[in-house]
Design a protein around this motif. Structure first.
Motif, PDB file in Angstrom:
ATOM      1  N   GLN A 133       5.411   9.929  -0.513  1.00 36.05           N
ATOM      2  CA  GLN A 133       6.331  10.746   0.288  1.00 36.05           C
ATOM      3  C   GLN A 133       5.970  10.697   1.768  1.00 36.05           C
ATOM      4  OE1 GLN A 133       5.832  14.387  -2.223  1.00 36.05           O
ATOM      5  NE2 GLN A 133       8.065  14.511  -2.114  1.00 36.05           N
ATOM      6  N   LEU A 134       4.709  10.429   2.047  1.00 35.44           N
ATOM      7  CA  LEU A 134       4.247  10.346   3.434  1.00 35.44           C
ATOM      8  C   LEU A 134       4.260   8.919   3.962  1.00 35.44           C
ATOM      9  CD1 LEU A 134       1.199  12.760   3.039  1.00 35.44           C
ATOM     10  CD2 LEU A 134       3.359  13.278   4.214  1.00 35.44           C
ATOM     11  N   ASN A 135       4.789   7.997   3.154  1.00 35.30           N
ATOM     12  CA  ASN A 135       4.839   6.571   3.519  1.00 35.30           C
ATOM     13  C   ASN A 135       3.446   5.972   3.731  1.00 35.30           C
ATOM     14  OD1 ASN A 135       7.718   6.382   3.485  1.00 35.30           O
ATOM     15  ND2 ASN A 135       7.764   7.381   5.514  1.00 35.30           N
ATOM     16  N   LEU A 136       2.499   6.443   2.918  1.00 35.74           N
ATOM     17  CA  LEU A 136       1.144   5.908   2.953  1.00 35.74           C
ATOM     18  C   LEU A 136       0.880   5.101   1.689  1.00 35.74           C
ATOM     19  CD1 LEU A 136      -0.829   9.007   4.298  1.00 35.74           C
ATOM     20  CD2 LEU A 136      -0.281   6.912   5.553  1.00 35.74           C
ATOM     21  N   SER A 137       0.001   4.109   1.811  1.00 36.00           N
ATOM     22  CA  SER A 137      -0.275   3.209   0.693  1.00 36.00           C
ATOM     23  C   SER A 137      -1.009   3.927  -0.436  1.00 36.00           C
ATOM     24  CB  SER A 137      -1.132   2.029   1.170  1.00 36.00           C
ATOM     25  OG  SER A 137      -0.458   1.273   2.142  1.00 36.00           O
ATOM     26  N   VAL A 138      -0.705   3.508  -1.646  1.00 34.14           N
ATOM     27  CA  VAL A 138      -1.434   3.954  -2.835  1.00 34.14           C
ATOM     28  C   VAL A 138      -2.274   2.776  -3.310  1.00 34.14           C
ATOM     29  CG1 VAL A 138      -1.252   4.784  -5.203  1.00 34.14           C
ATOM     30  CG2 VAL A 138       0.386   5.563  -3.459  1.00 34.14           C
ATOM     31  N   GLY A 139      -3.564   2.990  -3.406  1.00 30.60           N
ATOM     32  CA  GLY A 139      -4.465   1.894  -3.731  1.00 30.60           C
ATOM     33  C   GLY A 139      -4.472   1.542  -5.206  1.00 30.60           C
ATOM     34  N   PRO A 140      -4.863   0.311  -5.551  1.00 28.53           N
ATOM     35  CA  PRO A 140      -4.982  -0.084  -6.956  1.00 28.53           C
ATOM     36  C   PRO A 140      -6.094   0.693  -7.644  1.00 28.53           C
ATOM     37  CG  PRO A 140      -5.867  -1.780  -5.506  1.00 28.53           C
ATOM     38  CD  PRO A 140      -5.192  -0.789  -4.632  1.00 28.53           C
ATOM     39  N   ILE A 141      -5.929   0.927  -8.922  1.00 33.13           N
ATOM     40  CA  ILE A 141      -6.864   1.765  -9.667  1.00 33.13           C
ATOM     41  C   ILE A 141      -8.275   1.178  -9.667  1.00 33.13           C
ATOM     42  CG2 ILE A 141      -6.450   0.691 -11.917  1.00 33.13           C
ATOM     43  CD1 ILE A 141      -6.707   4.480 -11.290  1.00 33.13           C
ATOM     44  N   VAL A 142      -8.400  -0.144  -9.592  1.00 30.63           N
ATOM     45  CA  VAL A 142      -9.728  -0.763  -9.642  1.00 30.63           C
ATOM     46  C   VAL A 142     -10.508  -0.573  -8.343  1.00 30.63           C
ATOM     47  CG1 VAL A 142      -9.170  -2.455 -11.412  1.00 30.63           C
ATOM     48  CG2 VAL A 142      -8.745  -3.006  -8.997  1.00 30.63           C
ATOM     49  N   LEU A 143      -9.845  -0.017  -7.303  1.00 33.78           N
ATOM     50  CA  LEU A 143     -10.537   0.305  -6.061  1.00 33.78           C
ATOM     51  C   LEU A 143     -10.662   1.814  -5.861  1.00 33.78           C
ATOM     52  CD1 LEU A 143      -9.019  -2.264  -3.507  1.00 33.78           C
ATOM     53  CD2 LEU A 143     -11.124  -2.461  -4.837  1.00 33.78           C
ATOM     54  N   ASP A 144     -10.286   2.572  -6.863  1.00 35.06           N
ATOM     55  CA  ASP A 144     -10.291   4.035  -6.764  1.00 35.06           C
ATOM     56  C   ASP A 144     -11.686   4.570  -7.086  1.00 35.06           C
ATOM     57  OD1 ASP A 144      -8.698   6.592  -6.554  1.00 35.06           O
ATOM     58  OD2 ASP A 144      -9.502   6.808  -8.589  1.00 35.06           O
TER      59      ASP A 144
END
Length: 425
Positions: free
Chosen positions: A275-286
């Motif tokens: 909603q804030l137009n920010l990236s969501v990282g891949p789970i393997v980098l979480d």
């Protein structure tokens, strides 16, 4: 046939490994602990794999005296993957802290919370980068690619102080770090502790990044990991690829404050980030996911972790109570031998970086002012002496002697002798 004992390898990475570790590795690859199967074949969820992980963590904790309030993660990302991971994870933490603060002010009006949060993100979200070489430049470019250049503050670009080239670290009073306020500051401050390509190393932790109100500091130590003492408490995140001082190519190691992990910190939800137009990282980098699963969320290359553990345990056994300080003494001695010789023949050799920021790990220099034919002759002569891996990075050229932990003092002395002999030719 050329034997391993006939050569001394100064490549920048993948780097040499202790011969004793490789000899043992050749055995466990075929048959691990008399099980009839090799180490690359065992389950990453087996008791043996968990034991290998625990031993590697303990060795690193012992060497660097890592406090109990830090966790150690193993990932397959490499150092470059951590350029992305630090952005994904620490921006999500920053956003959630801002959301909680706004929600406390406006109550349950979710539309108003989102409206104010968008404004805060647009106006206040900043990531500070100290660009002192090729790798920190790439890190800043990755951050800009992920969240937008408007959110990336290059607090210093060393090229501007050095005629367009890397080779210095500008004085801290010339840095333009994001101002710290009662409401916060930058989501993170990043620097590369040792620039492999450009031969620049921070001589000490930046004073500008110290203090209780300092931003979360992320340091890339890929090429000087376990080569000198580190006050881990000064850092929020330390990361590095293993293939320089610690092991073979295949894993990255992250040292992270537990206060940045659940239940102490909660990252913003993926839906909110979108909603804030920010990236969501891949789970393997979480980081929370990796920590929760003891670095085994996905199939970790346990052989690579085993090699790293063997290398680090070798240092623990060698230096005892000196811990990493013992290795630092050797690293400093080797670097001094090479630099002293280069400075002695300054009419033939020119060290590229400024003397105040010379890397102990990656010693970059030119021969006869960068004369192409003479540098080729230097490299050819070195190869005949069994001194390999001395060619500089393709982007900068010249000569680079990488002084990693597995490079022996004897090998450095042979290089010094060749440097002396070449001046006579």
């Amino acid at each position: 046939m050329v034997n391993r004992s006939d050569v001394n390898y100064f490549g920048a990475g993948p780097a040499p490994l202790p011969t004793v570790v490789l000899e043992k590795a050749s055995q466990v690859l075929l048959n691990y602990r008399e099980k009839g199967i090799g180490l690359c074949e065992i389950s990453h969820r087996s008791p043996e794999a968990n034991e290998i992980l625990a031993e590697a963590k303990q060795a690193l904790s012992t060497l660097l005296e890592i406090p109990d309030d830090y966790d150690i993660l193993f990932l397959q990302s490499g150092g470059s993957g951590e350029f992305s991971a630090t952005v994904y994870n620490l921006v999500a933490i920053w956003v959630e802290k801002k959301r909680v603060k706004i929600a406390a002010e406006v109550g349950d009006d979710q539309e108003e919370v989102l409206k104010r949060l968008r404004k805060v993100v647009d106006e206040e979200l900043k990531l500070d980068y100290l660009v002192t070489g090729s790798w920190s430049l790439k890190a800043s470019q990755e951050a800009a690619r992920l969240i937008g250049a408007q959110h990336v503050n290059v607090a210093t670009d060393a090229r501007k102080a050095n005629g367009g080239k890397f080779g210095v670290i500008p004085p801290e009073d010339q840095w333009s770090l994001t101002p710290r306020t009662s409401g916060g500051g930058a989501a993170l401050a990043y620097f590369c502790d040792n620039e492999t390509v450009d031969g620049v190393e921070f001589p000490a932790f930046p004073k500008s990044l110290e203090g209780d109100d300092a931003p979360l500091v992320c340091a890339d130590m890929s090429s000087n990991f376990i080569s000198r003492k580190v006050d881990v408490r000064k850092y929020a995140v330390i990361f590095g690829g293993a293939q320089k001082n610690i092991g073979n190519t295949g894993i990255a190691i992250v040292i992270i404050r537990k206060s940045l992990l659940p239940p102490h910190s909660t990252p913003a939800s993926p839906d909110l980030l979108r909603q804030l137009n920010l990236s969501v990282g891949p789970i393997v980098l979480d980081y929370p996911t990796i920590a929760k699963n003891n670095s085994l969320y996905n199939t970790l290359p346990i052989f690579d972790v085993w090699v790293a553990g063997q290398v680090m345990n070798g240092l623990v056994n060698t230096y005892g109570t000196k811990r990493i300080g013992g290795q630092q003494e050797i690293s400093d001695e080797k670097a001094s031998l090479i630099y002293d010789t280069l400075d002695k023949y300054s009419d033939i050799y020119r060290v590229v970086p400024d003397k105040t920021v010379r890397s102990r790990m990656n010693i970059c220099f030119r021969v006869h002012g960068g004369d192409a034919d003479k540098e080729k002759a230097f490299l050819a002569g070195a190869e005949k002496q069994g001194l390999l891996g001395l060619k500089g990075h393709r982007s900068v050229g010249g000569i680079r002697a990488s002084n990693y932990n597995a490079v022996s003092l004897e090998g450095v002395r042979k290089l010094v002798a060749y440097l002396e002999d070449f001046t006579k030719s």
